[in-house]
Motif scaffolding. Structure first.
Motif, mmCIF file in Angstrom:
data_model
loop_
_atom_site.group_PDB
_atom_site.id
_atom_site.type_symbol
_atom_site.label_atom_id
_atom_site.label_comp_id
_atom_site.label_asym_id
_atom_site.label_seq_id
_atom_site.Cartn_x
_atom_site.Cartn_y
_atom_site.Cartn_z
ATOM 1 N N LEU A 257 -19.621 3.258 10.253
ATOM 2 C CA LEU A 257 -18.904 2.684 11.388
ATOM 3 C C LEU A 257 -19.800 2.574 12.626
ATOM 4 C CD1 LEU A 257 -15.345 4.318 11.258
ATOM 5 C CD2 LEU A 257 -15.987 1.955 10.725
ATOM 6 N N ALA A 258 -20.710 3.517 12.766
ATOM 7 C CA ALA A 258 -21.597 3.464 13.931
ATOM 8 C C ALA A 258 -22.488 2.228 13.879
ATOM 9 C CB ALA A 258 -22.443 4.737 14.003
ATOM 10 N N ALA A 261 -20.318 -0.912 14.470
ATOM 11 C CA ALA A 261 -19.944 -1.042 15.881
ATOM 12 C C ALA A 261 -21.151 -1.454 16.727
ATOM 13 C CB ALA A 261 -19.375 0.277 16.377
ATOM 14 N N LEU A 283 -21.537 6.523 19.676
ATOM 15 C CA LEU A 283 -21.383 6.245 18.249
ATOM 16 C C LEU A 283 -21.953 7.378 17.414
ATOM 17 C CD1 LEU A 283 -22.456 2.476 18.335
ATOM 18 C CD2 LEU A 283 -20.152 3.435 18.501
ATOM 19 N N ALA A 299 -14.373 -4.339 13.982
ATOM 20 C CA ALA A 299 -15.051 -3.966 15.223
ATOM 21 C C ALA A 299 -15.244 -5.172 16.134
ATOM 22 C CB ALA A 299 -16.396 -3.319 14.902
ATOM 23 N N SER A 321 -17.202 5.972 17.832
ATOM 24 C CA SER A 321 -16.976 6.238 16.409
ATOM 25 C C SER A 321 -17.142 7.724 16.168
ATOM 26 C CB SER A 321 -17.947 5.434 15.532
ATOM 27 O OG SER A 321 -19.286 5.854 15.741
ATOM 28 N N TYR A 322 -16.326 8.239 15.237
ATOM 29 C CA TYR A 322 -16.346 9.658 14.900
ATOM 30 C C TYR A 322 -16.428 9.802 13.382
ATOM 31 C CZ TYR A 322 -14.597 10.218 19.686
ATOM 32 O OH TYR A 322 -14.446 10.166 21.050
ATOM 33 N N ASP A 323 -17.213 10.767 12.922
ATOM 34 C CA ASP A 323 -17.363 10.951 11.486
ATOM 35 C C ASP A 323 -16.130 11.592 10.867
ATOM 36 O OD1 ASP A 323 -17.702 13.344 12.753
ATOM 37 O OD2 ASP A 323 -19.302 14.051 11.448
ATOM 38 N N GLY A 332 -12.638 8.248 8.870
ATOM 39 C CA GLY A 332 -13.495 8.021 10.011
ATOM 40 C C GLY A 332 -12.693 7.295 11.087
ATOM 41 N N LEU A 334 -12.652 4.805 14.583
ATOM 42 C CA LEU A 334 -13.266 3.848 15.502
ATOM 43 C C LEU A 334 -12.293 3.620 16.652
ATOM 44 C CD1 LEU A 334 -15.505 1.751 16.196
ATOM 45 C CD2 LEU A 334 -14.166 0.077 14.897
ATOM 46 N N ARG A 406 -7.083 2.642 18.210
ATOM 47 C CA ARG A 406 -7.734 3.560 17.280
ATOM 48 C C ARG A 406 -7.575 3.039 15.858
ATOM 49 N NH1 ARG A 406 -5.384 6.912 21.187
ATOM 50 N NH2 ARG A 406 -6.865 8.359 22.180
#
Length: 413
Positions: A257-258, A261, A283, A299, A321-323, A332, A334, A406
């Motif tokens: 996702l990072a 994004a 990110l 995104a 973004s978060y793991d 995950g 975003l 989210r």
């Protein structure tokens, strides 16, 4: 352009033919109702027969050994002969019953256990077709675009209740399969039939604009028609993507996702600069499973929506973004947040409907922003793609104006 990650608020994380299935000719045999009746009746009969026979055998054995070990009541024996009085007979019978009641209770408990085991085994046999129907239904429900070819194909008597249920279910799957196939053909045909005339119109207008003898009025009209044509092309692309997004992705891969994004932010930097809106990022690597093109569309649509519904110069867009997501484990996260006009809480859900657009800021003109190239499908596409991937999407008004969106997507297993 992308801003400093330290300025980003960390609280964001926390359907034979299409109308009828071919009729199957059932083989001869007993229906499920008759089989259950006969089987359970036979089980009860056998269990009861064993219990009665055991009781009879115990009584017979006891009576044949009565003179050898039966303890008589006082006064019921004279010179070794049993007195045949009512009192003595009753005492003798009571003595016999007291010696066989425990074996009878033991046999009764054994019969009950055997009856339960037989019933459990028979119930499993009779419910096996229902379990097969349930497994097929779950497989189709979880992957409707890929499992609609699955059929139960249950054989049995024509009047059997479970066979009729399975054939009805197969007929429903036939209809759904034809419906999905028709949708796929429509999308393919529409992709060609709708794009071609628009491409021809665009070419003719561009050729006209290249004509040095064209009048200024003609040029202005061509520019207006080109803008309208471009908007129609974007709308068709959005509708086709929306139709595709409703189907579960067939080719899943690991997507960070990072990275998705970051690429989307990079592509939107020029538009952000034109609108004088800052994009700030934070990110963290978050590997999820899905279609890379569709996830990137999530995104991109969120960032473009945040830019085009901003307050203008001085506004900002946060992309995070978060793991791992604490509120939805195994996903995950975003997050895209932006400044902008205040959004009433009751109007948030309507933003995800096709062709719904956000309200204008207070005091702003209702006229369309000339920089806004959206057609009202961005968030609808986001929701469809997220659902097809087995994720979730939620939006809420941001205090002070704007929106926080989210997106939760399943992480790699």
């Amino acid at each position: 352009m992308a801003g400093d990650s330290g300025a980003v608020d960390s609280t964001y994380g926390g359907e034979a033919g299409p109308d009828q299935a071919p009729a199957r000719v059932g083989r001869r045999g007993l229906t499920i109702r008759l089989r259950m009746t006969i089987t359970y009746g036979a089980a009860v009969f056998l269990t009861g027969a064993v219990l009665v026979y055991t009781a009879y055998s115990l009584f017979r054995w006891r009576l044949s050994h009565m003179n050898s070990d039966v303890v008589l009541a006082p006064g019921c024996s004279v010179n070794g002969h049993v007195v045949q009085s009512k009192y003595c007979m009753a005492a003798r019978d009571q003595n016999i019953l007291s010696q066989i009641d425990k074996p009878l209770i033991f046999v009764l408990l054994i019969s009950a256990v055997v009856a339960v085991l037989i019933g459990y085994f028979l119930a499993g046999r009779f419910l096996a077709p229902i379990n097969k129907i349930t497994r097929t239904a779950r497989r189709v429900a979880s992957r409707p675009d890929r499992a609609l070819h699955a059929r139960i194909d249950m054989e049995g008597p024509q009047d059997d209740e479970l066979v009729n249920l399975a054939q009805t279910f197969d007929g429903m799957l036939d209809r759904l399969d034809h419906a999905f196939e028709g949708q796929r053909r429509f999308v393919g045909n529409a992709s060609h039939e709708l794009r071609t005339p628009l491409a021809i119109n665009r070419t003719l207008l561009e050729v006209t604009l290249m004509d040095p003898d064209a009048s200024e009025q003609t040029r202005q009209l061509c520019h207006t028609l080109l803008a309208t044509n471009e908007r129609s092309e974007r709308m068709i692309e959005g509708l086709l993507l929306l139709a595709r997004a409703d189907n579960e992705p067939t080719n899943r891969e690991d997507i960070d996702l990072a990275e998705v994004a970051y690429r989307s932010v990079t592509q939107c930097e020029m538009e952000a600069a034109e609108r004088h809106v800052a994009i700030r990022t934070s990110l963290q690597p978050a590997v999820v499973s899905g279609d890379g093109i569709l996830i990137e569309r999530i995104a991109m649509n969120l960032i473009q929506n945040a830019l085009r519904h901003n307050i203008g110069a001085g506004g900002w867009v946060d992309v995070l973004s978060y793991d791992r997501s604490n509120d939805v484990p195994g996903h995950g996260l975003l997050v895209v947040a932006n400044t902008g006009p205040e959004v009433p809480p009751y109007a948030v859900e309507t933003l995800f409907e096709p062709f719904k657009r956000g309200s204008q800021p207070s005091g702003a003109s209702p006229a369309r922003d000339p920089k806004d190239k959206g057609v009202g499908l961005g968030l609808s596409i986001v929701r469809s793609v997220v659902r097809a991937h087995g994720g979730r999407v939620a939006a809420e008004p941001r205090p002070g104006g704007g929106l926080i969106v989210r997106v939760w997507l399943p992480v790699r297993v």
